[in-house]
Design an enzyme around this catalytic site. Sequence first.
Site, PDB file in Angstrom:
ATOM      1  N   ASP A  29       0.712  -1.138  -0.072  1.00 33.77           N
ATOM      2  CA  ASP A  29       0.092   0.002  -0.002  1.00 33.77           C
ATOM      3  C   ASP A  29       0.894   1.076  -0.073  1.00 33.77           C
ATOM      4  OD1 ASP A  29      -2.333  -1.575   0.153  1.00 33.77           O
ATOM      5  OD2 ASP A  29      -2.284  -1.938   2.064  1.00 33.77           O
ATOM      6  N   HIS A  42     -15.138  -3.148 -11.773  1.00 32.61           N
ATOM      7  CA  HIS A  42     -16.635  -3.169 -11.683  1.00 32.61           C
ATOM      8  C   HIS A  42     -17.246  -2.173 -12.648  1.00 32.61           C
ATOM      9  CE1 HIS A  42     -20.097  -2.439  -8.667  1.00 32.61           C
ATOM     10  NE2 HIS A  42     -20.682  -2.960  -9.845  1.00 32.61           N
ATOM     11  N   ASP A  43     -17.692  -2.715 -13.678  1.00 26.85           N
ATOM     12  CA  ASP A  43     -18.349  -1.897 -14.858  1.00 26.85           C
ATOM     13  C   ASP A  43     -19.186  -2.893 -15.582  1.00 26.85           C
ATOM     14  OD1 ASP A  43     -18.502   0.129 -17.190  1.00 26.85           O
ATOM     15  OD2 ASP A  43     -16.356   1.055 -16.415  1.00 26.85           O
ATOM     16  N   LYS A  54       0.420  -8.229  -2.979  1.00 24.24           N
ATOM     17  CA  LYS A  54      -0.552  -7.554  -3.288  1.00 24.24           C
ATOM     18  C   LYS A  54      -0.093  -6.049  -4.053  1.00 24.24           C
ATOM     19  CE  LYS A  54      -3.885  -4.619  -1.788  1.00 24.24           C
ATOM     20  NZ  LYS A  54      -4.803  -4.177  -0.997  1.00 24.24           N
ATOM     21  N   LYS A  88     -10.076  -4.496  -8.367  1.00 22.48           N
ATOM     22  CA  LYS A  88     -11.664  -4.675  -8.097  1.00 22.48           C
ATOM     23  C   LYS A  88     -12.173  -3.846  -9.186  1.00 22.48           C
ATOM     24  CE  LYS A  88     -11.091  -3.783  -3.082  1.00 22.48           C
ATOM     25  NZ  LYS A  88      -9.392  -3.638  -3.072  1.00 22.48           N
ATOM     26  N   ARG A 102      -5.364  -9.092  11.435  1.00 24.16           N
ATOM     27  CA  ARG A 102      -4.447  -8.389  12.365  1.00 24.16           C
ATOM     28  C   ARG A 102      -3.841  -9.415  13.194  1.00 24.16           C
ATOM     29  NH1 ARG A 102      -4.764  -5.524   8.832  1.00 24.16           N
ATOM     30  NH2 ARG A 102      -5.202  -3.242   8.817  1.00 24.16           N
TER      31      ARG A 102
END
Length: 232
Positions: A11, A64-65, A33, A62, A178
Amino acid sequence: MADDRLIVALDVSTMDAMKETVTALGDAVSFYKVGMELFYAEGEQTVRYLQEQNKQVFLDLKLHDIPNTVAHGVSSLTRLGANLITMHGQGGPVMMKAAVQAARETAEQLLAITVLTSFDDEAWTSTGGQLPISDQVIRLAKLAKECGMDGVVCSALEAKMIREACGDDFLIVTPGIRPSFAATNDQKRIATPASALQDGASRLVIGRPITQAENPREAVRLIIEEMENVSK
């Protein structure tokens, strides 16, 4: 040897930051990732670099369309050779089937996003969610399997129900993990590494508890230690 059930989330937004993490973790981690932040900033070179380091890649964009657009997107992304690619299950059966068709001759595995782990019941209701979160997750998981998807991304809290509903060969990738030493941050539906695996998760996605640790490699060691008591 690295445990490939552990996926470390990169990230970050630059190649330099990514390389710093990958170098620091070395052979302790084999799976990473790449999400929106990094891929949108640096593009396909992120995947190429990880492959050059002999790492597996979870490309978490992700999608999405409308079905045609998602199918063309999957066709483009499969050329990169990522191991896992995500799209939103709420895009519906036609979209998911189009994606599966687009990836039919490749080795990539397609995962449907169910309900993001940042949702709690209050936030879910505020967006118009009618079913309880867990019911919606199971519904989308079953739909994804019917459409030919390889698995889902879900909270570990729903992993056991999905495993029972979709069988042993269905991939269950769980973020919101976690370890015992880490803060929860902005995740709401969370679990420990051991409990997630015991409940049927196939792979665990862990970011900040590793990447923001004072000693990232030691954090990985502690997490794998938590995982080792759970048989593969």
